[in-house]
Design an enzyme around this catalytic site. Structure first.
Site, PDB file in Angstrom:
ATOM      1  CG  HIS A 177     -93.372   2.936 -43.779  1.00 14.70           C
ATOM      2  ND1 HIS A 177     -93.657   1.599 -43.928  1.00 14.70           N
ATOM      3  CD2 HIS A 177     -94.081   3.792 -42.952  1.00 14.70           C
ATOM      4  CE1 HIS A 177     -94.639   1.453 -42.954  1.00 14.70           C
ATOM      5  NE2 HIS A 177     -94.890   2.687 -42.592  1.00 14.70           N
ATOM      6  CG  ASP A 191    -101.386   4.729 -46.554  1.00 10.85           C
ATOM      7  OD1 ASP A 191    -102.247   5.085 -45.806  1.00 10.85           O
ATOM      8  OD2 ASP A 191    -100.239   4.753 -45.965  1.00 10.85           O
ATOM      9  CD  GLU A 240     -92.966  -0.226 -46.468  1.00 10.62           C
ATOM     10  OE1 GLU A 240     -92.256   0.325 -45.865  1.00 10.62           O
ATOM     11  OE2 GLU A 240     -93.545  -1.419 -46.332  1.00 10.62           O
ATOM     12  CG  ASN A 283     -89.805   0.694 -42.715  1.00 12.81           C
ATOM     13  OD1 ASN A 283     -90.579   1.376 -42.575  1.00 12.81           O
ATOM     14  ND2 ASN A 283     -90.217  -0.356 -43.682  1.00 12.81           N
TER      15      ASN A 283
HETATM   16  C1  F6R Z   1    -100.976   4.997 -42.465  1.00 11.07           C
HETATM   17  C2  F6R Z   1     -99.443   5.323 -43.009  1.00 11.07           C
HETATM   18  C3  F6R Z   1     -98.366   4.748 -42.308  1.00 11.07           C
HETATM   19  C4  F6R Z   1     -98.278   4.830 -40.965  1.00 11.07           C
HETATM   20  C5  F6R Z   1     -96.940   4.068 -40.242  1.00 11.07           C
HETATM   21  C6  F6R Z   1     -97.044   4.293 -38.533  1.00 11.07           C
HETATM   22  O1  F6R Z   1    -101.738   5.869 -43.270  1.00 11.07           O
HETATM   23  O2  F6R Z   1     -99.380   5.974 -44.071  1.00 11.07           O
HETATM   24  O3  F6R Z   1     -97.099   5.374 -42.787  1.00 11.07           O
HETATM   25  O4  F6R Z   1     -98.156   6.218 -40.481  1.00 11.07           O
HETATM   26  O5  F6R Z   1     -96.858   2.978 -40.656  1.00 11.07           O
HETATM   27  O6  F6R Z   1     -98.011   3.596 -38.004  1.00 11.07           O
HETATM   28  P1  F6R Z   1     -98.559   3.648 -36.797  1.00 11.07           P
HETATM   29  O7  F6R Z   1     -98.720   4.943 -36.303  1.00 11.07           O
HETATM   30  O8  F6R Z   1     -99.617   2.462 -36.398  1.00 11.07           O
HETATM   31  O9  F6R Z   1     -97.334   3.056 -35.873  1.00 11.07           O
END
Ligand code: F6R
Length: 260
Positions: free
Chosen positions: A149, A67, A154, A147
């Site tokens: 995701h 992403d 989301e 959450n």
């Molecule tokens: C990032 C992504 C997100 C993160 C998730 C956890 O490329 O796709 O899904 O993996 O938000 O983020 P952290 O590792 O910062 O807790």
């Protein structure tokens, strides 16, 4: 689904790195799906160490990131393009032409019409096609949001979704505000691989650490498969491994493989 619980974050990263290195040694032109955020940083440090100390060769590796924020140019310090450069790509011998990160800038796109904007739609199709042209993703690294995701899919995302634009939830924006001067600067939209895209990877490897992830991890592993917890879809994947530290595993009730 293989769930591995390690004592600490550093142990998780070593186990995850061993898996990636094993796949790469068997297939030098591995197609590697990558994530950003805090979670995979230790894994990337381990991969850099393998490159420096053991000469692990990334010259034929092809990467696809999950992403990118919409509205941040690639050189912005919080773009995922910058993150990947500083955390991994600048330190290994990957060929720049083999790196794929979703584009975050689309000029004067009307944000209320992302679904139909021709430039955005064309890019999303191109990204999906590039993954296919590369032969599909061999192993996809994932983190998980508080959450539930995965990537920026989301809660409520279609379980069959493909690469597209998603609106970030307030929870995600608050979680990611730690990287920005204020929450107002956190982008509201992102372009992300879909859950359907991720499910087509031959193998997925999800990492989670800390108690802040424990509830999302529990719902993903022990809860029903539901769009309200996108990571729960990994229960349907034919080859998924979840590597946790004790904090992230603290709400699981079933017994899982524990190393460390
Ligand atoms: C990032 C992504 C997100 C993160 C998730 C956890 O490329 O796709 O899904 O993996 O938000 O983020 P952290 O590792 O910062 O807790």
């Amino acid at each position: 689904m293989l769930v591995i619980v390690e004592k600490e974050y550093a142990d998780m990263c070593r186990v995850a790195a061993k898996m990636v290195v094993d796949r790469l040694r068997k297939k030098p032109n591995l197609v590697l799906g990558l994530a950003t955020g805090s979670t995979p940083v230790g894994l990337y440090q381990e991969l850099i160490r393998y490159h420096r100390e053991d000469g692990l060769d990334f010259s034929k590796v092809v990467t696809f990131n999950l992403d990118e924020y919409i509205g941040l140019p690639p050189h912005h310090e919080q773009s995922y393009a910058t993150f990947m450069k500083t955390q991994l790509f600048d330190h290994i011998n990957i060929s720049p032409e083999n790196i794929h990160i979703p584009q975050g800038m689309f000029g004067e796109v009307n944000i209320t019409a992302f679904e139909t904007d021709p430039a955005v739609t064309a890019f999303c199709h191109w990204y999906e096609d590039e993954i296919k042209r590369a032969g599909g993703i061999d192993i996809q690294i994932l983190g998980i949001g508080g959450n539930g995701h995965i990537a920026f899919n989301e809660p409520g995302s279609s379980l069959g979704s493909r690469t597209r634009v998603k609106t970030l939830t307030e929870k995600t924006r608050r979680d990611n505000a730690r990287f920005f001067a204020s929450i107002d600067e956190v982008p509201r939209y992102a372009i992300t691989m879909g859950i359907g895209t991720i499910m087509e990877a031959r193998e997925v490897l999800l990492l989670a650490n800390g108690e802040g992830k424990a509830e999302a991890v529990r719902r993903s592993i022990e809860g029903p498969v539901t769009a309200m917890c996108p990571a729960s879809m990994l229960q349907m994947h034919r080859k998924s491994t979840i590597i946790l530290d004790q904090g992230a595993a603290s709400k699981l009730s079933a017994e899982f493989i524990t190393y460390g």
